[in-house]
Motif scaffolding. Structure first.
Motif, PDB file in Angstrom:
ATOM      1  N   MET A  77       0.767  -1.284  -0.052  1.00 11.64           N
ATOM      2  CA  MET A  77      -0.021   0.009   0.048  1.00 11.64           C
ATOM      3  C   MET A  77       0.951   1.179   0.063  1.00 11.64           C
ATOM      4  O   MET A  77       0.508   2.224  -0.650  1.00 11.64           O
TER       5      MET A  77
ATOM      6  N   ASP B  40      -4.481   1.033  -2.573  1.00 10.18           N
ATOM      7  CA  ASP B  40      -5.085   0.230  -1.688  1.00 10.18           C
ATOM      8  C   ASP B  40      -5.462  -1.249  -2.652  1.00 10.18           C
ATOM      9  O   ASP B  40      -5.260  -2.182  -2.329  1.00 10.18           O
TER      10      ASP B  40
ATOM     11  N   ARG C 176     -11.938   3.995   3.140  1.00 11.55           N
ATOM     12  CA  ARG C 176     -10.897   3.174   2.151  1.00 11.55           C
ATOM     13  C   ARG C 176     -11.435   1.709   2.128  1.00 11.55           C
ATOM     14  O   ARG C 176     -11.439   0.947   1.304  1.00 11.55           O
TER      15      ARG C 176
END
Length: 365
Positions: A134, A240, A327
């Protein structure tokens, strides 16, 4: 495309204005030196130096680990970078936060990876891969905040806005106190009263100017951030998704949930380190490596925190940057098995001195 062009134009205008202030300041200071132009020249030099976009630097509190000191951690970061199709980070650093970051360091834009030792200690192998993916992926998703031209302007405007923030001057407030003015006037006659009036007049004249300049800088900064926002949010979600492709969606969600609970986790870890009760350090945890009973107990403690205190829900689509829980909610399930399944246990031995320092700070801090 239009937003990107406008962002570049604003960034170029800010940099050109900074260079113009510096050039004009040098000209005023050097012309007929010394002269009345010296004061405005110094002001322009200071303004140009403050607003001149500067590259961000790796924080000083981060401990840089060379390849000789942490070969396993460097190799792990390199393999994750290769899987993402990105260059490996040139600098790997560790600090005491329950967080992680990546970016470009200095004028030469050396890629760096900064890992919080407490966060690394509480993650399992797959979650660690997700964390690295990430963070490292954010350097290759086209985030305008990390570009060399557009990425430095917001930082400079933020520093200038903070500098212009009105601060309460205690000495000035004391001089304006009626009792102090009366006492000083009694002892020193009218001299103190005249000086006091001069201070008040200067404050009344300067405050509106500073207020207008700060408002203009703040407005420019917010407009600039608004231009960058869509591209920055897309880049964040793309990072992500890249992490989910390498380590699995579940691992990415776990990392986001743990980072969202960082304040609560830090409180519990501090209390555990001071109490000396590490019942969560079972035999399986102790086999992770020479991390000691305190650090070995942290994963079990974090699991208890997550069970007792779910991550806060924030589904506001207008929030910027998007919350960690949002997220996680928007993350699509990755199809198939994770692309990487690496052993990360060797990194615990390399970070053992950092772990000991973190535990010591938790006990004494």
């Amino acid at each position: 495309m239009m937003r990107r062009c406008l962002t570049f134009v604003v960034a170029a205008a800010v940099q050109l204005a900074s260079l113009s202030c510096l050039a004009l300041g040098v000209w005023l200071c050097a012309r007929h030196f010394p002269s009345v132009g010296l004061l405005p020249g110094v002001v322009l030099l200071a303004l140009g130096a403050l607003t001149l976009p500067r590259p961000p630097a790796l924080p000083r509190e981060a401990t840089r680990l060379s390849r000789a000191e942490a070969p396993a951690l460097h190799d792990l970061a390199g393999r994750v970078s290769a899987a993402l199709g990105l260059p490996r980070p040139r600098v790997v650093a560790v600090d005491d936060r329950l967080d992680a970051a990546s970016g470009f360091d200095g004028v030469f834009r050396r890629r760096y990876l900064r890992i919080g030792a407490p966060l690394w200690a509480v993650l399992d192998g797959r979650q660690r891969i997700a964390l690295l993916a990430m963070e490292l992926a954010r350097n290759g998703t086209g985030d305008p905040g990390r570009a060399p031209v557009t990425g430095w302007v917001d930082r400079s405007l933020g520093e200038l806005e903070a500098l212009l923030e009105p601060q309460r001057d205690e000495s000035l407030r004391a001089l304006q106190d009626p009792a102090i003015v009366a006492a000083s006037s009694t002892r020193m006659g009218s001299q103190m009263t005249g000086n006091q009036s001069l201070v008040w007049v200067a404050e009344l004249l300067l405050f509106p100017v500073v207020w207008v300049v700060r408002g203009a800088v703040g407005l420019l900064r917010r407009a600039y951030v608004a231009l960058q926002r869509p591209a920055a949010v897309r880049a964040l979600h793309a990072a992500d998704a890249a992490g989910a492709g390498l380590a699995g969606s579940a691992a990415v969600r776990d990392v986001l949930a743990i980072r969202a609970l960082a304040p609560s986790i830090a409180t519990v870890l501090r209390r555990d380190a001071r109490a000396g009760d590490h019942a969560g350090a079972d035999a399986a945890a102790l086999r992770r490596g020479p991390v000691g009973p305190v650090v070995a107990a942290w994963p079990a403690l974090v699991a208890q925190i997550r069970a007792a205190q779910p991550s806060p829900v924030d589904d506001d689509p207008a929030a910027y940057p998007p919350s960690l829980t949002r997220r996680a909610a928007l993350l699509a399930d990755a199809a198939g098995d994770p692309a990487l399944d690496l052993d990360t246990s060797a990194t615990d031995a390399e970070l053992e001195p950092i772990y000991r320092r973190v535990v010591r700070d938790l006990r004494t801090g």
